[in-house]
Design a protein around this motif. Structure first.
Motif, PDB file in Angstrom:
ATOM      1  N   ILE A  30       0.856  -1.189   0.000  1.00 59.64           N
ATOM      2  CA  ILE A  30       0.000   0.000   0.000  1.00 59.64           C
ATOM      3  C   ILE A  30       0.894   1.243   0.000  1.00 59.64           C
ATOM      4  O   ILE A  30       1.744   1.398   0.887  1.00 59.64           O
ATOM      5  N   CYS A  54      -7.232   1.332   1.102  1.00 61.91           N
ATOM      6  CA  CYS A  54      -6.468   0.319   0.369  1.00 61.91           C
ATOM      7  C   CYS A  54      -6.503  -1.027   1.097  1.00 61.91           C
ATOM      8  O   CYS A  54      -6.624  -2.089   0.461  1.00 61.91           O
ATOM      9  N   VAL A 104      -0.885  -0.916  -4.491  1.00 59.25           N
ATOM     10  CA  VAL A 104      -2.259  -0.438  -4.347  1.00 59.25           C
ATOM     11  C   VAL A 104      -2.221   0.995  -3.836  1.00 59.25           C
ATOM     12  O   VAL A 104      -1.544   1.301  -2.843  1.00 59.25           O
TER      13      VAL A 104
END
Length: 524
Positions: A30, A54, A104
């Motif tokens: 993330i 996320c 992400v």
């Protein structure tokens, strides 16, 4: 037997039942980014919100084998226009080590706002077989449609960033033209009035600034002034950021002093590129002192701050060259008992050995004496007046022509501004004219520009008057040159260095014929 019964039959002994294939694990990193430091240290900020969104997305794909990596890749107060971000660099390093399968983010502009940089990262991700997901935009690089959409969105993100930068620059330019403070570190001598967005004089620091200008006029060396004030325990500006963090002032350095001494802020002006505008803040340094210090800094620039760098009285530093190889002949010293001897040696021979250049070592005092003798001889040469006088007149003429052209240009610009003010006043009185507040604001801008032009005109007039007062005549020049011997004996070492460097371009030593070749400056 019915079909249903067939379905319920147990398998025969020895029949193998296939278990479902577990999903391949996808290690998802993330990444979060925030452009400013606003609320960065609060209990819950934008970075926390991005990470939660996320993490929720990755949790929804748990059945497909997605797992969130525990590492926090978070950049607070970093622009998206550059990849020079600590967390991003750690992420790219982990990808290089094969520790990440997917990246992400909440939105694609959190990763980058530069189209070129983003495409380069996407190419790198594809090379390392790393997927990219933007949660709120439902983008996944696993499909061609996702990659197309990414390119479109990044283009808009870059366009938005550039528009924002242009608006910021325009706002700063408009504020500086009005003489306003536009942010940044507060300069020594001033504090920031954050309510009115302007600089106010700090009396104690203002005295320190004025002392720095006086000290430079006394010592004429940035390094000497820095040593002097550091010995006194003086410190640079201490201040608080908007977040309340204290920035403590450090010791004075040569570069910092140079920037301070040439900053027109201290005479009540603000700069915008090459333009200077009257500021709304109060001046703390006399303009005459500011100009004098600036002239000294320009003069010292040619000699590398000769006071401290020439503490041994080496008036020929960087002037003497080897006639055989063209390298500089540098000073060197040796001691015998209580006596110290100085020499000039070819740099090539000193660095590479006598094989590189056979030019012998010279006695530095003898070379200095020869050059001083040549300068004395020139000063007594009647033909020198015939050569110098026309050049001096030409330089004075060129200087006067430049100043007169500058005065004409300034007068024309001032006239144009005054005409614009008259037109705006007429529009303000007309019922069909522009909105009064708009016209009033433009009038103020023109008036500020007229003030700047008047200040520059005053300076030009003073320089013209100084030229007229320093009219050169042949008799005065002859008398000045005739007194050169007495003048040289009365000069300080620094002044002798300046004089020699202003007269001589270079001195070439030819060891084959054992003579010195002088190259004088035509403007000396």
């Amino acid at each position: 037997m019915s079909p249903l019964a067939l379905q319920r039959r147990t398998p025969r002994r020895g029949t193998r039942v296939e278990a479902p294939t577990p999903a391949k694990q996808t290690r998802a990193a993330i990444y979060c980014r925030k452009s400013t430091d606003e609320n960065l240290h609060s209990d819950f900020n934008s970075l926390d919100a991005q990470r939660e969104a996320c993490a929720a997305y990755i949790a929804s794909l748990k059945g497909d084998g997605w797992v969130a990596l525990p590492e926090a890749y978070q950049d607070g107060a970093y622009s998206g226009g550059t990849t020079d971000r600590p967390a991003l660099q750690r992420l790219l390093a982990d990808i290089e080590q094969g520790m990440v399968d997917a990246v992400v983010v909440v939105k694609i502009d959190r990763l980058s706002r530069s189209l070129l940089q983003f495409l380069q990262m996407m190419e790198y991700f594809e090379e390392k077989q790393v997927s990219f997901v933007a949660v709120t935009q439902q983008i996944n690089t696993g499909s061609s449609a996702g990659r197309l959409l990414i390119n479109v969105l990044v283009s808009f993100a870059q366009f938005e960033r550039e528009i924002g930068s242009e608006r910021t620059r325009e706002k700063i330019h408009a504020a500086k033209k009005k003489g306003r403070y536009t942010g940044g570190h507060p300069p020594l001598g001033y504090d920031i009035d954050r309510l009115n967005h302007r600089l106010v004089v700090n009396p104690e620091e203002a005295e320190m600034v004025r002392a720095l200008f006086d000290l430079y006029l006394e010592h004429r060396s940035l390094l000497a002034v820095a040593k002097h004030v550091n010995a006194r325990g003086w410190k640079r500006k201490s201040w608080f950021t908007n977040a309340g963090v204290r920035r403590t002032g450090t010791r004075f350095e040569k570069v910092y002093l140079q920037r301070l001494l040439i900053n027109p802020l201290y005479i009540g002006q603000v700069t915008l590129h090459d333009e200077v505008y009257p500021g709304l803040h109060e001046a703390i340094v006399d303009e005459e002192i500011f100009r004098e210090v600036g002239a000294l800094l320009v003069a010292n620039r040619n000699y590398g701050d000769v006071v401290t760098r020439n503490k041994n009285g080496t008036i020929l530093r960087r002037l003497v060259k080897c006639g055989r190889c063209g390298a500089a002949m540098a000073y060197s010293w040796t001691s015998k008992g209580d006596r110290r001897y100085s020499y000039l040696r070819c740099s090539s021979a000193e660095k590479q050995g006598r094989e590189a250049c056979p030019t012998p070592t010279l006695s530095a005092p003898e070379v200095e004496a020869a050059i001083i003798k040549e300068i004395r001889r020139m000063a007594q040469d009647p033909a020198l007046v015939d050569q110098v006088f026309p050049e001096a007149l030409e330089q004075t003429k060129q200087g006067r022509e430049f100043l007169e052209t500058e005065r004409t240009r300034l007068l024309r610009q001032r006239e144009q501004r005054e005409e614009a003010i008259k037109r705006l006043v007429s529009a303000l009185e007309s019922p069909t004219g522009e909105l009064p507040e708009v016209v009033s604001e433009r009038i103020k801008e023109h008036q500020a520009e007229v003030q700047r032009l008047n200040a520059r005109l005053q300076t030009v007039e003073q320089e013209l008057a100084a030229l007229d007062a320093q009219t050169i005549n042949r008799e005065h020049l002859t008398q000045t040159l005739a007194q050169f011997n007495d003048l040289w004996d009365a000069l300080y070492p620094l002044e002798r260095v300046r004089l020699v460097h202003s007269l001589i371009e270079s001195v070439v030593y030819h060891d084959e014929t054992d003579h010195l070749e002088f190259h004088f400056k035509t403007s000396g």
